[in-house]
Design an enzyme around this catalytic site. Structure first.
Site, short mmCIF file in Angstrom:
data_model
loop_
_atom_site.label_atom_id
_atom_site.label_comp_id
_atom_site.label_asym_id
_atom_site.label_seq_id
_atom_site.Cartn_x
_atom_site.Cartn_y
_atom_site.Cartn_z
N ASN A 91 3.55 -6.83 13.60
CA ASN A 91 3.15 -5.44 13.90
C ASN A 91 3.16 -5.54 15.41
O ASN A 91 2.65 -6.07 16.15
CB ASN A 91 1.44 -5.28 13.29
CG ASN A 91 1.17 -3.91 13.55
OD1 ASN A 91 1.53 -3.06 14.36
ND2 ASN A 91 0.38 -3.35 12.51
N CYS A 128 -1.72 13.77 -14.73
CA CYS A 128 -2.66 14.96 -15.13
C CYS A 128 -3.90 14.76 -14.28
O CYS A 128 -4.53 13.57 -14.35
CB CYS A 128 -2.69 15.14 -16.75
SG CYS A 128 -4.12 16.37 -16.76
N GLU A 179 1.67 -3.55 17.27
CA GLU A 179 0.59 -3.09 17.98
C GLU A 179 -0.82 -4.41 17.54
O GLU A 179 -0.58 -4.84 16.29
CB GLU A 179 -0.23 -2.02 17.36
CG GLU A 179 0.75 -0.71 17.40
CD GLU A 179 1.03 -0.44 19.22
OE1 GLU A 179 0.07 -0.78 19.98
OE2 GLU A 179 2.00 0.16 19.37
N GLY A 228 2.65 -4.32 9.03
CA GLY A 228 2.94 -2.93 9.16
C GLY A 228 1.74 -2.23 8.75
O GLY A 228 1.87 -1.26 8.13
N THR A 229 0.50 -2.78 8.62
CA THR A 229 -0.28 -1.93 8.32
C THR A 229 -1.62 -2.19 9.38
O THR A 229 -1.69 -3.27 9.92
CB THR A 229 -1.23 -2.58 6.85
OG1 THR A 229 -2.27 -1.92 6.46
CG2 THR A 229 -1.26 -4.04 6.72
N GLN A 231 0.89 -1.34 -0.04
CA GLN A 231 -0.13 -0.17 0.01
C GLN A 231 0.81 1.21 0.04
O GLN A 231 0.49 2.33 -0.19
CB GLN A 231 -0.98 -0.18 1.38
CG GLN A 231 -1.87 -1.16 1.20
CD GLN A 231 -2.42 -1.03 2.77
OE1 GLN A 231 -3.48 -0.33 3.07
NE2 GLN A 231 -1.84 -1.86 3.52
N ASP A 280 6.09 4.66 -1.41
CA ASP A 280 7.57 5.22 -1.22
C ASP A 280 8.55 4.65 -2.13
O ASP A 280 9.66 5.08 -1.90
CB ASP A 280 7.65 5.12 0.30
CG ASP A 280 7.76 3.85 1.06
OD1 ASP A 280 8.10 2.77 0.26
OD2 ASP A 280 7.73 3.76 2.02
N CYS A 324 -2.43 19.36 -21.85
CA CYS A 324 -3.88 19.99 -21.82
C CYS A 324 -3.91 21.23 -21.00
O CYS A 324 -4.94 21.74 -20.68
CB CYS A 324 -5.00 18.92 -21.37
SG CYS A 324 -4.84 18.60 -19.66
N HIS A 335 -1.48 1.48 -4.07
CA HIS A 335 -1.94 2.90 -3.86
C HIS A 335 -1.32 3.95 -4.82
O HIS A 335 -0.93 5.19 -4.35
CB HIS A 335 -1.90 3.40 -2.42
CG HIS A 335 -3.02 2.49 -1.57
ND1 HIS A 335 -2.99 2.68 -0.37
CD2 HIS A 335 -3.91 1.87 -2.22
CE1 HIS A 335 -4.00 1.77 0.19
NE2 HIS A 335 -4.79 1.42 -1.05
#
Ligand code: BJW
Length: 245
Positions: A213, A127, A215, A187-188, A101, A104, A150, A119
């Protein structure tokens, strides 16, 4: 950090592995995550004020400058041991798909090759009107710069809320999730759809689910293995235990 021996056995026998990564995998490279209330990218803003087409139309300069500052910060970042361990994992598995996702590009820089960017990518610009990727534009100080074809506004080639994910990337990610034997969610926070559904689709087809993760997330109770540690710590150990040096 303890890696369950049963997980090592499963991985040694696996042929098809899919990995979904999120912002947490780049946290140890100094790239802020999104939803951390203190250091996250959205700690001072509401996501809908920055990461939607409506926000861009309302204040294009603010949104362009936010992405420009992230691009600048990213230019100083390097892949971390978590990214590198995933690149190494790819070399040990005949069917390895890395679904990210993240925008970077750090997985590419770490050497991963079969990468699906759900993503988009912060380094690309497109554009707003035509949706075409633009490589070069006139840098006359206009912010956001204009499309050479354009005259429309240029925007980052990332997926904002309410926008469709690149159809081919989503199709490929769905297939890899449904066909894999082991699915990693790394890590999501697992709250943004449709990426958040991928581990459930994998699980429905019998894949072993592994979460990395520090968390707890909505996926944690559904995971077969939950490694509560930073990715840059857990992944190199996991790869070493499974395939040796
Ligand atoms: C560590 C760590 C360490 C820390 N090691 N871990 C179904 C139900 C409800 C809503 C929807 C739905 N379907 C669609 C929606 C709407 C919406 C959505 O999901 N909303 C929810 C939030 C409610 N989805 C969409 O709009 C998507 N589009 C869509 O579905 O279109 C359909 C459509 C069809 C036809 C026509 C038109 C449309 C698009 C979603 C786009 C998301 N875009 C963003 C911004 C990208 C650009 C940018 O970078 O600015 O993508 S939002 C943001 O969230 C970014 C991320 O990729 C994404 C996920 O975040 P992530 O990676 O999980 O980060 P964090 O910060 O949340 O979590 C970090 C985690 O790391 C934490 O858990 C930490 O603990 C952990 N961590 N350090 C390991 N060292």
């Amino acid at each position: 950090m303890e890696i369950p021996p049963h997980l090592v056995d499963i991985l040694r026998k696996a042929r098809r592995v899919a990995v979904l990564t999120g912002a947490g995998v780049s946290a140890e490279s100094g790239v802020p995550t999104f939803r951390d209330t203190l250091t996250g990218l959205w700690s001072q803003y509401r996501p809908e004020d920055l990461a939607t087409p409506q926000a861009f139309l309302k204040d294009p300069r603010k949104v362009w400058e936010w992405y420009a500052s992230r691009r600048e910060r990213l230019s100083l970042a390097q892949p971390n041991p978590g990214h590198l361990a995933l690149a190494e994992m790819e070399g040990h598995l005949p069917g390895f798909t890395l679904i990210t996702q993240n925008v970077d590009g750090l997985h590419w820089r770490a050497g991963s090759r079969n990468v699906i960017e759900l993503h988009g990518n912060l380094a690309r610009v497109k554009c707003f009107q035509e949706g075409t990727v633009v490589e070069q534009w006139l840098d006359d100080g206009t912010i956001p710069p204009r499309c050479p074809s354009c005259g429309g506004m240029l925007r980052p080639d990332v997926v904002w809320f309410g926008e469709k994910l690149p159809p081919e990337a989503l199709q490929h990610a769905t297939r890899a999730s449904q066909e894999c034997q082991v699915f990693f969610s790394i890590g999501t926070s697992g709250v943004v759809e449709p990426a958040a559904s991928l581990p459930y689709w994998a699980s429905e087809r019998g894949a072993v689910i592994v979460e990395v993760n520090p968390e707890h997330t909505p996926l944690t109770p559904h995971a077969d293995f939950a490694l509560h540690a930073p990715a840059g710590e857990a992944l190199p150990i996991l790869v070493k235990r499974t395939w040796g040096l």
